[in-house]
Design a protein around this motif. Structure first.
Motif, PDB file in Angstrom:
ATOM      1  N   VAL A 129       0.850  -1.206   0.000  1.00 37.44           N
ATOM      2  CA  VAL A 129       0.000   0.000   0.000  1.00 37.44           C
ATOM      3  C   VAL A 129       0.878   1.246   0.000  1.00 37.44           C
ATOM      4  CG1 VAL A 129      -1.666   1.354   1.339  1.00 37.44           C
ATOM      5  CG2 VAL A 129      -2.007  -1.102   1.049  1.00 37.44           C
ATOM      6  N   ALA A 130       1.938   1.227   0.834  1.00 38.26           N
ATOM      7  CA  ALA A 130       2.825   2.394   0.903  1.00 38.26           C
ATOM      8  C   ALA A 130       3.496   2.634  -0.442  1.00 38.26           C
ATOM      9  CB  ALA A 130       3.879   2.187   1.986  1.00 38.26           C
ATOM     10  N   LEU A 131       3.864   1.528  -1.103  1.00 44.15           N
ATOM     11  CA  LEU A 131       4.519   1.633  -2.409  1.00 44.15           C
ATOM     12  C   LEU A 131       3.565   2.236  -3.434  1.00 44.15           C
ATOM     13  CD1 LEU A 131       7.150   0.840  -3.964  1.00 44.15           C
ATOM     14  CD2 LEU A 131       5.958  -1.249  -4.640  1.00 44.15           C
ATOM     15  N   VAL A 132       2.343   1.672  -3.466  1.00 40.23           N
ATOM     16  CA  VAL A 132       1.353   2.177  -4.422  1.00 40.23           C
ATOM     17  C   VAL A 132       1.052   3.641  -4.111  1.00 40.23           C
ATOM     18  CG1 VAL A 132      -1.019   1.961  -5.246  1.00 40.23           C
ATOM     19  CG2 VAL A 132       0.367  -0.074  -4.905  1.00 40.23           C
ATOM     20  N   ARG A 133       0.967   3.955  -2.794  1.00 37.87           N
ATOM     21  CA  ARG A 133       0.669   5.339  -2.401  1.00 37.87           C
ATOM     22  C   ARG A 133       1.813   6.261  -2.860  1.00 37.87           C
ATOM     23  NH1 ARG A 133      -0.581   5.846   3.688  1.00 37.87           N
ATOM     24  NH2 ARG A 133      -2.455   4.705   3.099  1.00 37.87           N
ATOM     25  N   GLY A 134       3.038   5.795  -2.683  1.00 35.77           N
ATOM     26  CA  GLY A 134       4.203   6.590  -3.111  1.00 35.77           C
ATOM     27  C   GLY A 134       4.211   6.772  -4.613  1.00 35.77           C
ATOM     28  N   ILE A 135       3.980   5.657  -5.330  1.00 35.03           N
ATOM     29  CA  ILE A 135       3.939   5.751  -6.799  1.00 35.03           C
ATOM     30  C   ILE A 135       2.790   6.662  -7.218  1.00 35.03           C
ATOM     31  CG2 ILE A 135       3.518   4.452  -8.935  1.00 35.03           C
ATOM     32  CD1 ILE A 135       4.942   2.066  -7.571  1.00 35.03           C
ATOM     33  N   GLY A 136       1.646   6.462  -6.537  1.00 36.24           N
ATOM     34  CA  GLY A 136       0.467   7.284  -6.850  1.00 36.24           C
ATOM     35  C   GLY A 136       0.753   8.761  -6.657  1.00 36.24           C
ATOM     36  N   ALA A 137       1.443   9.086  -5.540  1.00 37.03           N
ATOM     37  CA  ALA A 137       1.752  10.495  -5.259  1.00 37.03           C
ATOM     38  C   ALA A 137       2.719  11.023  -6.322  1.00 37.03           C
ATOM     39  CB  ALA A 137       2.367  10.627  -3.876  1.00 37.03           C
ATOM     40  N   GLY A 138       3.730  10.198  -6.664  1.00 37.82           N
ATOM     41  CA  GLY A 138       4.715  10.621  -7.670  1.00 37.82           C
ATOM     42  C   GLY A 138       4.063  10.806  -9.028  1.00 37.82           C
ATOM     43  N   VAL A 139       3.287   9.776  -9.439  1.00 37.04           N
ATOM     44  CA  VAL A 139       2.623   9.853 -10.743  1.00 37.04           C
ATOM     45  C   VAL A 139       1.615  11.003 -10.748  1.00 37.04           C
ATOM     46  CG1 VAL A 139       1.057   8.643 -12.323  1.00 37.04           C
ATOM     47  CG2 VAL A 139       2.975   7.426 -11.306  1.00 37.04           C
ATOM     48  N   GLY A 140       0.904  11.130  -9.607  1.00 33.87           N
ATOM     49  CA  GLY A 140      -0.077  12.219  -9.482  1.00 33.87           C
ATOM     50  C   GLY A 140       0.589  13.572  -9.647  1.00 33.87           C
ATOM     51  N   LEU A 141       1.757  13.730  -9.019  1.00 29.61           N
ATOM     52  CA  LEU A 141       2.472  15.004  -9.090  1.00 29.61           C
ATOM     53  C   LEU A 141       2.930  15.286 -10.521  1.00 29.61           C
ATOM     54  CD1 LEU A 141       3.615  17.316  -7.290  1.00 29.61           C
ATOM     55  CD2 LEU A 141       5.761  16.053  -7.253  1.00 29.61           C
ATOM     56  N   VAL A 142       3.496  14.242 -11.158  1.00 29.23           N
ATOM     57  CA  VAL A 142       3.965  14.411 -12.547  1.00 29.23           C
ATOM     58  C   VAL A 142       2.783  14.748 -13.452  1.00 29.23           C
ATOM     59  CG1 VAL A 142       4.945  13.185 -14.528  1.00 29.23           C
ATOM     60  CG2 VAL A 142       5.991  12.941 -12.280  1.00 29.23           C
ATOM     61  N   LEU A 143       1.667  13.995 -13.250  1.00 32.42           N
ATOM     62  CA  LEU A 143       0.478  14.247 -14.070  1.00 32.42           C
ATOM     63  C   LEU A 143      -0.060  15.652 -13.832  1.00 32.42           C
ATOM     64  CD1 LEU A 143      -1.488  10.903 -13.805  1.00 32.42           C
ATOM     65  CD2 LEU A 143      -0.535  11.913 -15.863  1.00 32.42           C
ATOM     66  N   ALA A 144      -0.058  16.058 -12.543  1.00 31.30           N
ATOM     67  CA  ALA A 144      -0.585  17.387 -12.216  1.00 31.30           C
ATOM     68  C   ALA A 144       0.273  18.464 -12.880  1.00 31.30           C
ATOM     69  CB  ALA A 144      -0.615  17.584 -10.705  1.00 31.30           C
ATOM     70  N   LEU A 145       1.600  18.290 -12.834  1.00 31.41           N
ATOM     71  CA  LEU A 145       2.482  19.295 -13.439  1.00 31.41           C
ATOM     72  C   LEU A 145       2.331  19.311 -14.961  1.00 31.41           C
ATOM     73  CD1 LEU A 145       5.728  18.879 -11.292  1.00 31.41           C
ATOM     74  CD2 LEU A 145       4.092  20.763 -11.252  1.00 31.41           C
ATOM     75  N   ALA A 146       2.233  18.086 -15.535  1.00 37.73           N
ATOM     76  CA  ALA A 146       2.063  18.010 -16.993  1.00 37.73           C
ATOM     77  C   ALA A 146       0.739  18.654 -17.392  1.00 37.73           C
ATOM     78  CB  ALA A 146       2.109  16.559 -17.443  1.00 37.73           C
ATOM     79  N   THR A 147      -0.308  18.344 -16.607  1.00 35.94           N
ATOM     80  CA  THR A 147      -1.627  18.918 -16.908  1.00 35.94           C
ATOM     81  C   THR A 147      -1.570  20.430 -16.791  1.00 35.94           C
ATOM     82  OG1 THR A 147      -2.555  16.954 -15.925  1.00 35.94           O
ATOM     83  CG2 THR A 147      -4.081  18.738 -16.356  1.00 35.94           C
ATOM     84  N   LEU A 148      -0.891  20.879 -15.740  1.00 37.25           N
ATOM     85  CA  LEU A 148      -0.777  22.324 -15.504  1.00 37.25           C
ATOM     86  C   LEU A 148      -0.143  22.996 -16.713  1.00 37.25           C
ATOM     87  CD1 LEU A 148      -1.457  24.032 -13.031  1.00 37.25           C
ATOM     88  CD2 LEU A 148       0.931  23.925 -12.380  1.00 37.25           C
TER      89      LEU A 148
END
Lengths: 241, 301
Positions: free
Chosen positions: B171-190
């Protein structure tokens, strides 16, 4: 009404605009305006003449703070606008109306909406905006065209809309940069009469033009610019220099 | 109407007019935000389900303390009372050898006939220890187990700690990946949203110029664009929710077998209402930030 007043004289003569040794340089070593000193009294009507590149537009841009002078002081209503902070520029512009040769109207808004924008920026209530816009359009003879879009109007009509927008906020100073440059002689007179009428109502007017027949016709004070310098300050007809 | 009220009316009218005037640009902005948020939402969905499973697993989390053979019933009861006083223990049940065998028979079902061959019951008596809610974590369980270890009468301890720890790490791994991917996606979207809205701002630069000429402050000129950006973002967020829900319903039957390995036998859940609102809010935030970046750059120009 002189090109080189002393500050003491200016105060006595109720000046609206004072420029002291103003220069503007866009590129090092070249000057669009050079050491310009002048004064315009409240309610006065002044033509700025001169060939293209003489510095007429630059002088107007300095007055509505679209540019800052490289040297010198510009006093408007006793305030030095040469040192104006960016955040104070909107406040200055709300007291100045500006008209351009290319009208600068919003093509996707009706005549009424184009004029209303000045009053909306001032935060006037909708009812007052409607009333005032109608009165202004009536003044420029376009009340019947208020729901039309600018591109369906003639050049003269578009300039009348631009003039109504410039006058909507009851400005102390009206600046017009070649307002009749795109118009035929008949429409030129129509627009100049409206501008002159604003002056009669107490607005200080500065019109940049190279249309000398029009300048002669109105007999107003004329500042002739050449290569960024004032070459001649001719008093209005019937006024002693 | 007050000055503020007149301004609000102007902002609302101008924003809606802006959206109506350039529907294609608005649609591009909405789609961009929507697609980016589908990816963010999919990660969020996976995380929600994994965390939900961990919660449900925690409810059934028990430690079994096997008792030494032949421990008298009275001592078993005394031991149970002692274990119940350990910090973090909620409840202790004594399971006799016979009860253990009966449960085993029930568990194996039809194969229980084989047990009839046994001459004696091989199963030991045990204490079934339910943990307090605050201890239903790998760390909390370890603390309780350490207290039980070495108690007289206890021969062995059994608990699914390794599984729980492994799952918590996953769960921690998925959460970490999720946060990382989320951040990259958010910046790309931005960046994409800012560029999309920059085109809209460029197309309407005459409007900004005229507003500036008649004395509008930068915030005044920018506000309708910011409202437009936030509205586009919120609609993009809602679109992402709709797409996610569609995918959830369509794809779920196809991947149910794989999911059951990942999620155990827990039924997959869609985003909570709070999760849906957060996704729409994230869209609005992205739209707002994208338009702010574009419009203030446009105003400086």
């Amino acid at each position: 009404m002189s090109a080189a007043p002393s500050p003491g004289e200016s105060a006595r003569r109720d000046a609206l605009v004072q420029m002291y040794h103003v220069s503007k340089s866009y590129l090092p070593g070249t000057f669009a305006l050079r050491d310009v000193t002048l004064e315009v009294a409240k309610g006065e009507f002044v033509f700025l003449t001169g060939p293209s590149g003489a510095g007429k537009t630059t002088l107007l841009k300095l007055l509505f703070a679209a540019e800052k002078p490289s040297e010198g002081q510009i006093i408007l209503r006793g305030r030095n606008i040469a040192r104006l902070r960016d955040s104070a520029i909107p406040g200055l512009r709300r007291r100045i109306g500006v008209v351009f040769q290319d009208f600068k109207l919003l093509a996707n808004r009706t005549v009424e909406e184009n004029v209303a924008v000045t009053l909306e920026v001032l935060g006037r209530p909708p009812r007052e905006v409607r009333r005032r816009v109608f009165a202004l359009l009536k003044q420029v003879g376009l009340q019947h065209r208020r729901h039309h879009f600018p591109l369906s109007l003639s050049g003269g009509e578009q300039q009348r809309v631009a003039l109504a927008r410039a006058l909507a906020g009851e400005p102390e100073l009206l600046l017009a940069d070649e307002p009749t440059g795109n118009l035929d002689p008949e429409l030129t007179l129509e627009i100049m009469d409206l501008i002159a009428h604003a002056s009669v109502r107490g607005t200080t007017v500065i019109v940049a033009t190279h249309d000398l027949p029009t300048v002669d016709r109105y007999g107003k004070r004329t500042l002739h610019l050449e290569a960024g310098r004032i070459k001649e300050d001719r008093a209005a007809v019937g006024v002693r220099p | 109407m007050s000055r503020a009220g007149a301004h609000l009316r102007y902002f609302a009218r101008t924003s809606l007019r802006g959206l109506r005037a350039s529907p294609v640009t608005a649609a591009v902005g909405i789609s961009t935000i929507g697609i980016a948020l589908v990816l963010v939402g999919a990660f969020s969905l996976l995380l929600t389900n994994m965390e939900g499973l961990l919660d449900r697993f925690g409810d059934d989390l028990r430690v079994t303390a096997y008792l030494e053979s032949g421990l008298p019933v009275a001592e078993r009861a005394a031991l149970a009372r002692r274990v119940a006083t350990i910090e973090g223990v909620l409840e202790v049940d004594v399971v006799s050898e016979d009860e253990a065998l009966a449960r085993f028979r029930e568990g194996v079902g039809r194969a229980s006939g084989l047990l009839a061959e046994l001459e004696e019951n091989p199963l030991p008596a045990s204490l079934e220890i339910t943990l307090a809610e605050r201890r239903r974590t790998p760390e909390g369980m370890r603390v309780v187990v350490e207290s039980l270890d070495g108690l007289p009468g206890v021969s062995d301890l059994a608990y699914g700690q390794e599984w729980v720890e492994g799952y918590a790490r996953a769960v921690a791994l998925v959460r970490g990946i999720g946060a990382g991917v989320g951040l990259v996606l958010a910046l790309a979207t931005l960046a994409i949203v800012a560029n999309t809205i920059r085109l809209a701002v460029y197309a309407r630069r005459d409007e900004l110029e005229i507003l500036s000429l008649v004395g509008a402050s930068r915030p005044f000129a920018a506000t309708p664009f910011l409202v437009e950006g936030a509205l586009q973002g919120a609609v993009g967020g809602a679109l992402a929710v709709v797409i996610l829900y569609g995918l959830f319903r369509l794809i779920l039957p196809e991947i149910e077998a794989g999911l059951s390995m990942l999620l155990g036998f827990a039924e997959p859940r869609f985003l909570t209402p709070g999760g849906v609102l957060r996704l729409i809010g994230a869209g609005a935030g992205l739209g707002l930030a994208g338009s702010a970046a574009a419009v203030f750059q446009g105003l400086r120009a």
